[in-house]
Design a protein around this motif. Structure first.
Motif, mmCIF file in Angstrom:
data_model
loop_
_atom_site.group_PDB
_atom_site.id
_atom_site.type_symbol
_atom_site.label_atom_id
_atom_site.label_comp_id
_atom_site.label_asym_id
_atom_site.label_seq_id
_atom_site.Cartn_x
_atom_site.Cartn_y
_atom_site.Cartn_z
ATOM 1 N N ALA A 101 12.409 41.365 19.223
ATOM 2 C CA ALA A 101 13.578 40.503 19.013
ATOM 3 C C ALA A 101 14.841 41.178 19.538
ATOM 4 O O ALA A 101 15.711 40.531 20.127
ATOM 5 N N MET A 102 14.948 42.480 19.350
ATOM 6 C CA MET A 102 16.115 43.206 19.849
ATOM 7 C C MET A 102 16.160 43.168 21.374
ATOM 8 O O MET A 102 17.234 42.991 21.971
ATOM 9 N N THR A 103 15.022 43.287 21.995
ATOM 10 C CA THR A 103 14.955 43.211 23.454
ATOM 11 C C THR A 103 15.426 41.850 23.955
ATOM 12 O O THR A 103 16.152 41.765 24.947
ATOM 13 N N VAL A 104 15.030 40.805 23.263
ATOM 14 C CA VAL A 104 15.458 39.453 23.650
ATOM 15 C C VAL A 104 16.975 39.338 23.544
ATOM 16 O O VAL A 104 17.640 38.847 24.463
ATOM 17 N N LEU A 105 17.543 39.810 22.445
ATOM 18 C CA LEU A 105 18.988 39.689 22.248
ATOM 19 C C LEU A 105 19.780 40.524 23.251
ATOM 20 O O LEU A 105 20.801 40.076 23.781
ATOM 21 N N VAL A 106 19.324 41.727 23.519
ATOM 22 C CA VAL A 106 20.034 42.580 24.490
ATOM 23 C C VAL A 106 19.918 41.983 25.889
ATOM 24 O O VAL A 106 20.888 41.966 26.647
ATOM 25 N N SER A 107 18.752 41.463 26.226
ATOM 26 C CA SER A 107 18.588 40.795 27.526
ATOM 27 C C SER A 107 19.496 39.581 27.622
ATOM 28 O O SER A 107 20.065 39.297 28.675
ATOM 29 N N GLU A 108 19.648 38.918 26.523
ATOM 30 C CA GLU A 108 20.487 37.729 26.484
ATOM 31 C C GLU A 108 21.950 38.065 26.762
ATOM 32 O O GLU A 108 22.666 37.268 27.378
ATOM 33 N N ALA A 138 21.734 41.950 17.422
ATOM 34 C CA ALA A 138 20.755 42.992 17.769
ATOM 35 C C ALA A 138 20.920 44.196 16.856
ATOM 36 O O ALA A 138 19.937 44.809 16.434
ATOM 37 N N GLY A 139 22.152 44.528 16.528
ATOM 38 C CA GLY A 139 22.403 45.646 15.617
ATOM 39 C C GLY A 139 22.025 45.351 14.178
ATOM 40 O O GLY A 139 21.759 46.268 13.405
ATOM 41 N N LEU A 140 21.999 44.089 13.805
ATOM 42 C CA LEU A 140 21.693 43.702 12.428
ATOM 43 C C LEU A 140 20.219 43.416 12.186
ATOM 44 O O LEU A 140 19.845 43.018 11.076
ATOM 45 N N LEU A 141 19.375 43.598 13.169
ATOM 46 C CA LEU A 141 17.961 43.228 13.016
ATOM 47 C C LEU A 141 17.196 44.085 12.021
ATOM 48 O O LEU A 141 16.056 43.794 11.706
ATOM 49 N N ARG A 142 17.827 45.117 11.507
ATOM 50 C CA ARG A 142 17.168 45.901 10.460
ATOM 51 C C ARG A 142 17.111 45.118 9.153
ATOM 52 O O ARG A 142 16.383 45.471 8.242
ATOM 53 N N HIS A 143 17.944 44.096 9.075
ATOM 54 C CA HIS A 143 18.046 43.280 7.870
ATOM 55 C C HIS A 143 17.644 41.842 8.197
ATOM 56 O O HIS A 143 17.718 41.411 9.336
ATOM 57 N N ARG A 144 17.264 41.123 7.177
ATOM 58 C CA ARG A 144 16.890 39.716 7.357
ATOM 59 C C ARG A 144 18.050 38.904 7.929
ATOM 60 O O ARG A 144 17.844 37.978 8.706
ATOM 61 N N ALA A 145 19.254 39.265 7.568
ATOM 62 C CA ALA A 145 20.434 38.544 8.056
ATOM 63 C C ALA A 145 20.509 38.571 9.578
ATOM 64 O O ALA A 145 20.980 37.606 10.198
ATOM 65 N N GLY A 146 20.047 39.635 10.207
ATOM 66 C CA GLY A 146 20.046 39.722 11.663
ATOM 67 C C GLY A 146 19.185 38.648 12.301
ATOM 68 O O GLY A 146 19.552 38.071 13.326
ATOM 69 N N TYR A 147 18.056 38.361 11.679
ATOM 70 C CA TYR A 147 17.168 37.327 12.208
ATOM 71 C C TYR A 147 17.758 35.932 11.995
ATOM 72 O O TYR A 147 17.654 35.071 12.864
#
Length: 117
Positions: free
Chosen positions: A3-10, A47-56
């Motif tokens: 998911a982080m890869t998708v967001l950074v690519s975005e 992308a930075g918040l993906l450690r938490h559910r809120a990031g998703y």
């Protein structure tokens, strides 16, 4: 990680789309860079918040907003659909990969404990 890869690519894709929209003068330049900059910032923060559910949750909101940006910049419909599909796949597959990674770690730990006992 997926998911982080998708967001950074975005972030980069939105930058390039903003440059194209700027060059083609598809809308007011302030609008182009306002929407593009906000989208890039939102993707980076999520992308930075993906450690938490809120990031998703916020990442999903960003996907919807990027799709909605198509009403201002029509090419964003295409980008929004592509990355929306990638986002859904990354959340589903990423969750499965994380579960499998935890199971593998537990099995390796158990094997290590059995050998050292």
């Amino acid at each position: 990680m997926f998911a982080m890869t998708v967001l950074v690519s975005e972030v980069f894709i939105v930058l390039f789309a903003s440059l194209v929209a700027h060059g083609l003068r598809l809308a007011d330049l302030g609008l182009i860079w306002g929407v593009g900059g906000a989208a890039m910032l939102a993707c980076a923060v999520c992308a930075g918040l993906l450690r938490h559910r809120a990031g998703y949750v916020l990442g999903s909101v960003v996907q919807v907003l990027l799709l909605a940006a198509g009403f201002l910049l029509p090419m964003m419909f295409v980008i929004g659909v592509i990355f929306g599909v990638l986002w859904v796949a990354s959340v589903q597959l990423g969750g499965r990969i994380d579960v499998e990674r935890k199971q593998r770690y537990a099995a390796e730990l158990e094997h290590f404990r059995a050998q050292s006992a």
